[in-house]
Design an enzyme around this catalytic site. Structure first.
Site, short mmCIF file in Angstrom:
data_model
loop_
_atom_site.label_atom_id
_atom_site.label_comp_id
_atom_site.label_asym_id
_atom_site.label_seq_id
_atom_site.Cartn_x
_atom_site.Cartn_y
_atom_site.Cartn_z
N ALA A 1 41.87 45.53 43.64
CA ALA A 1 42.51 44.74 42.58
C ALA A 1 43.73 44.02 43.13
CB ALA A 1 42.91 45.65 41.42
N GLY A 2 43.58 42.72 43.32
CA GLY A 2 44.69 41.91 43.82
C GLY A 2 45.64 41.54 42.71
N ASN B 1 33.18 45.08 42.57
CA ASN B 1 33.65 44.31 41.42
C ASN B 1 33.92 42.86 41.77
OD1 ASN B 1 35.72 45.91 42.90
ND2 ASN B 1 37.17 44.68 41.73
N SER C 1 43.00 31.14 47.24
CA SER C 1 42.65 31.57 48.60
C SER C 1 42.82 33.07 48.79
CB SER C 1 43.51 30.82 49.62
OG SER C 1 44.90 31.02 49.37
N GLY C 2 42.74 33.83 47.68
CA GLY C 2 42.85 35.28 47.75
C GLY C 2 41.52 35.94 48.02
N CYS D 1 34.50 40.84 36.18
CA CYS D 1 33.62 41.68 37.00
C CYS D 1 32.92 42.72 36.13
CB CYS D 1 34.40 42.34 38.13
SG CYS D 1 35.75 43.42 37.59
N ARG E 1 45.42 42.23 38.49
CA ARG E 1 46.44 43.05 37.83
C ARG E 1 47.20 42.26 36.76
NH1 ARG E 1 47.24 47.80 40.71
NH2 ARG E 1 46.10 47.85 42.68
#
EC number: 1.2.1.10
Length: 313
Positions: free
Chosen positions: A164-165, A287, A12-13, A132, A169
């Site tokens: 970038a979540g 991305n 759910s990000g 991506c 990372r």
């Protein structure tokens, strides 16, 4: 009216939420049946609930307990490479024939780049959308490969750090490994290399990609035309995808490429940028937009085939 296939989104990000919005706005054969997360306070689950989508914060186990699970035909996994292996195994325990679109770098299914090999993978139960950077650059390597033999392909993907979540990372190594392999397997290069750069600039810059290929000498105009046609094909589902400048060519002689050896031939340089559609994420997050767009395009083509026995145009 043709019935739509219900899909669950795991994760759910940023990617999962953007995908949910895309399906709601543009889904022709797919509709959202459930949003799955592990954080009960996540914005994605809250947004899904407000939009009338069934939710669970208990992961895939929670999904299997939702009444809607019986109707789920497709699952998009937007978690992480490590989690995907577990998720796929658990889903198949309950539904062996479920279609899984893997948006992580796990790559337990075949690599899928819609404009290059999408139609060859329409019957696969699990497809991997690479990364991506892969979705943006592998089509360009393939565009050169369909004109001449590519001995080496190297890509540099520069994305806004803010886009970038935690999942991105945590998967940097998997990103480079999976993208490098896809450059070879799907792009057609004998050897591939991928580099990702998290750009900390503020305000954030949109995704930029550079593609280098070393190939046999070939008709430069034919390569440029192939690249332009491929870019137009990608634009059909990622409108913000574009060539930043004209394709550049250089002759190289006896160039030493680590892991490959000495190469003489043609160096092709392709410069791209990807602007996001801003359905949920900012426009600079191209991305993430290209991943969700490619995932949805793949699922739509699978669903069209399941409905009519043919591949949607």
């Amino acid at each position: 009216m043709t019935r739509k296939f219900k899909a669950a989104i795991i994760g759910s990000g940023n990617i999962g939420t953007d995908l949910m919005i895309k399906i709601m706005r543009h889904g022709r054969h797919i509709e959202v049946g459930a949003m799955v997360g592990i954080d009960p306070a996540s914005d994605g689950l809250a947004r899904a609930s407000r939009l009338g989508v069934g939710t669970t914060h208990e992961g895939v186990e929670g999904l299997t307990r939702l009444p809607i699970f019986e109707e789920i035909d497709f699952v998009f996994d937007a978690t992480s490479a490590g989690a995907h292996v577990h998720n796929d195994a658990l889903l198949r325990k309950y539904k062996p024939g479920i279609r899984v679109i893997d948006l992580t770098p796990a790559a337990i299914g075949p690599y899928c780049i819609p404009v290059v090999n999408g139609k060859q993978n329409l019957d696969a139960l699990n497809v991997n959308m690479v990364t991506c950077g892969g979705q943006a650059t592998v089509p360009m390597v393939a565009a050169v490969s369909r004109v001449t033999q590519v001995h080496y392909g190297e890509i540099v993907a520069s994305i806004a750090s803010k886009s970038a979540g935690p999942g991105t990372r945590a998967n940097i190594d998997e990103f480079t490994e999976t993208t490098s392999k896809a450059i070879e397997v799907v792009g057609g290069a004998s050897k591939g290399k991928a580099i990702i750069v998290l750009n900390p600039a503020d305000p954030p810059l949109i995704m930029r990609d550079t593609v280098y290929t070393l190939s046999d000498v070939a008709d430069e105009a034919a390569i440029a035309d192939s690249v332009a046609r491929m870019a137009a094909d990608v634009q059909s589902y990622v409108p913000g995808y574009r060539l930043k400048q004209t394709v550049q060519f250089d002759r190289v002689e006896n160039l030493n490429v680590p892991g490959v050896g000495r190469i003489s031939g043609l160096k092709t340089s392709i410069f791209l940028e990807v602007e996001g559609a801003a359905h949920y994420l900012p426009a600079y997050a191209g991305n993430l937009d290209i991943m969700t767009s490619a995932g949805l395009r793949t699922a739509e083509q699978m669903a069209a085939r399941m409905t009519a026995g043919t591949v949607a145009a």
